[in-house]
Design an enzyme around this catalytic site. Structure first.
Site, PDB file in Angstrom:
ATOM      1  N   ARG A  81     -19.673  27.306  -5.567  1.00  0.00           N
ATOM      2  CA  ARG A  81     -18.925  28.364  -6.238  1.00  0.00           C
ATOM      3  C   ARG A  81     -17.655  28.749  -5.472  1.00  0.00           C
ATOM      4  O   ARG A  81     -16.631  29.078  -6.072  1.00  0.00           O
ATOM      5  CB  ARG A  81     -19.832  29.580  -6.401  1.00  0.00           C
ATOM      6  N   HIS A  85     -13.938  29.103  -7.179  1.00  0.00           N
ATOM      7  CA  HIS A  85     -13.177  30.350  -7.151  1.00  0.00           C
ATOM      8  C   HIS A  85     -11.887  30.204  -6.359  1.00  0.00           C
ATOM      9  O   HIS A  85     -10.913  30.909  -6.624  1.00  0.00           O
ATOM     10  CB  HIS A  85     -14.045  31.473  -6.584  1.00  0.00           C
ATOM     11  N   ASN A 113     -15.393  38.376  -7.348  1.00  0.00           N
ATOM     12  CA  ASN A 113     -15.730  37.730  -6.084  1.00  0.00           C
ATOM     13  C   ASN A 113     -16.661  38.556  -5.201  1.00  0.00           C
ATOM     14  O   ASN A 113     -16.978  38.144  -4.077  1.00  0.00           O
ATOM     15  CB  ASN A 113     -14.455  37.412  -5.304  1.00  0.00           C
ATOM     16  N   HIS A 222     -23.451  25.436 -13.475  1.00  0.00           N
ATOM     17  CA  HIS A 222     -24.428  26.506 -13.681  1.00  0.00           C
ATOM     18  C   HIS A 222     -25.857  25.992 -13.643  1.00  0.00           C
ATOM     19  O   HIS A 222     -26.797  26.762 -13.854  1.00  0.00           O
ATOM     20  CB  HIS A 222     -24.152  27.214 -15.005  1.00  0.00           C
TER      21      HIS A 222
END
Length: 354
Positions: A81, A85, A113, A222
């Site tokens: 992740r 990001h 975040n 995911h």
């Protein structure tokens, strides 16, 4: 992909004869898939960038990631992740790692975040690399390699030696340099949201030079991790004036989630992205999406576009195809707005500029 541990909906019934639409799908994807990755510019990155300047760079990253995964299997999702990001805000320049200062609020402090994790793993990698090869390996490249290693270690066919001899799901291009700017406002504006519909998702990905195939494939991240109740509360209660619950969510699954999330602001209860399989990287996620059991509205959004819907059903039929496409799309994402050559810097500590 914005979620509480990992990123990135309108129900469309499964197609009875999906193979009939494959030629159309190929045309659709050919129109939207970027040729060179981020922003359509040829990549200046390459596999093996540190071959001479720091030959053990990738081995050091793998060693630290392997130790972290050995201690806690759930660390794979946060590491993956972090790279997502990072790349969706200012490109893959490690801006997500910078701390806020007295004069600037950094990406870390943006609401999407707040649940990022595994910064300590990145710091441990950086410390070892600085001892071995000072001022050589960028934090941005560490993020990219660590994400690859994390997902590889979570993929059974890889760890069993059935995918690649080197134990990796895909090869990572390196040569990025670290950025000097990090903005909480930019993070809030650019990161995909768990409540995004298909058009918003397409727009967000297109702004990074990523196409429909990248959207469908990278949503497969995911498969790993957990989320928390605030990330799906809008789906469970008072969704719209017409629907109390998001109609793209399976009713029985929605009832279960409402029981688990009795308090909308509950940040303690963990909800597995793929129940029973949140530490294993595979294509099970797509079966859940097809059954209207994706945890996020943005997951189910994949069914409301012809091309992404076809990919969902294609990956259900062939996990091997998903693994191959995932590596390609991760490389595409890893090229987004990279700094190379003399741009940016090589940080000696990932949380602060030199």
């Amino acid at each position: 992909m914005s979620s509480s541990t990992m990123v990135v909906s309108m129900w469309v019934p499964p197609l009875r004869h999906p193979r009939l639409l494959l030629p159309l799908l190929v045309l659709l994807l050919a129109e939207v898939a970027p040729v060179h990755g981020g922003y359509g510019k040829p990549s200046l990155l390459r596999v093996g960038f540190y071959k001479h300047s720091c030959p053990d760079a990738e081995a050091i990253v793998r060693e630290v990631v392997g130790q972290a995964v050995g201690d806690d299997q759930t660390v794979t999702a946060p590491l993956l992740r972090l790279h997502f990001h990072d790349c969706f805000v200012r490109g893959c320049d490690a801006s997500v790692l910078l701390n806020s200062t007295q004069t600037n609020t950094a990406e870390k402090n943006a609401k999407p975040n707040h649940t990022l994790d595994a910064f300590d793993v990145i710091d441990a990698i950086k410390e070892k690399l600085e001892n071995k090869c000072p001022r050589t390996v960028s934090c941005a490249d560490i993020l990219a390699i660590a994400a690859r290693d994390a997902v590889s270690l979570a993929t059974k066919v890889v760890t069993k030696g059935e995918w690649r001899k080197d134990g990796n799901l895909y090869e990572v291009e390196t040569g990025r340099r670290d950025g000097l700017v990090s903005s909480t406002k930019e993070a809030a504006a650019h990161l995909p949201d768990s409540f995004d519909g298909i058009q918003k998702l397409i727009s967000r990905f297109a702004s990074k030079g990523l196409g429909l195939k990248d959207l469908a494939v990278l949503s497969g991240a995911h498969a790993l991790g957990n989320s928390h109740c605030p990330s799906l509360e809008k789906r469970l209660r008072n969704f719209t004036a017409q629907y109390d619950t998001d109609p793209t969510l399976d009713a029985a699954y929605g009832a279960t989630l409402r029981q688990q999330c009795g308090k909308p602001e509950d940040n303690e209860t963990e909800l597995a992205m793929v129940p029973g399989s949140s530490t294993t990287f595979d294509a099970t996620y797509y079966s859940l999406v097809a059954e209207k059991k994706g945890l996020f509205h943005s997951d189910e959004a994949l069914l409301s576009n012809g091309a992404t819907r076809m990919l969902v059903y294609g990956y259900i039929r062939s996990e091997k195809r998903f693994f191959g496409d995932f590596g390609v799309s991760m490389v595409n994402m890893g090229r987004v707005a990279v700094l190379t050559g003399r741009q940016g810097e090589i940080r000696t500590r990932c949380a602060v500029v030199n």
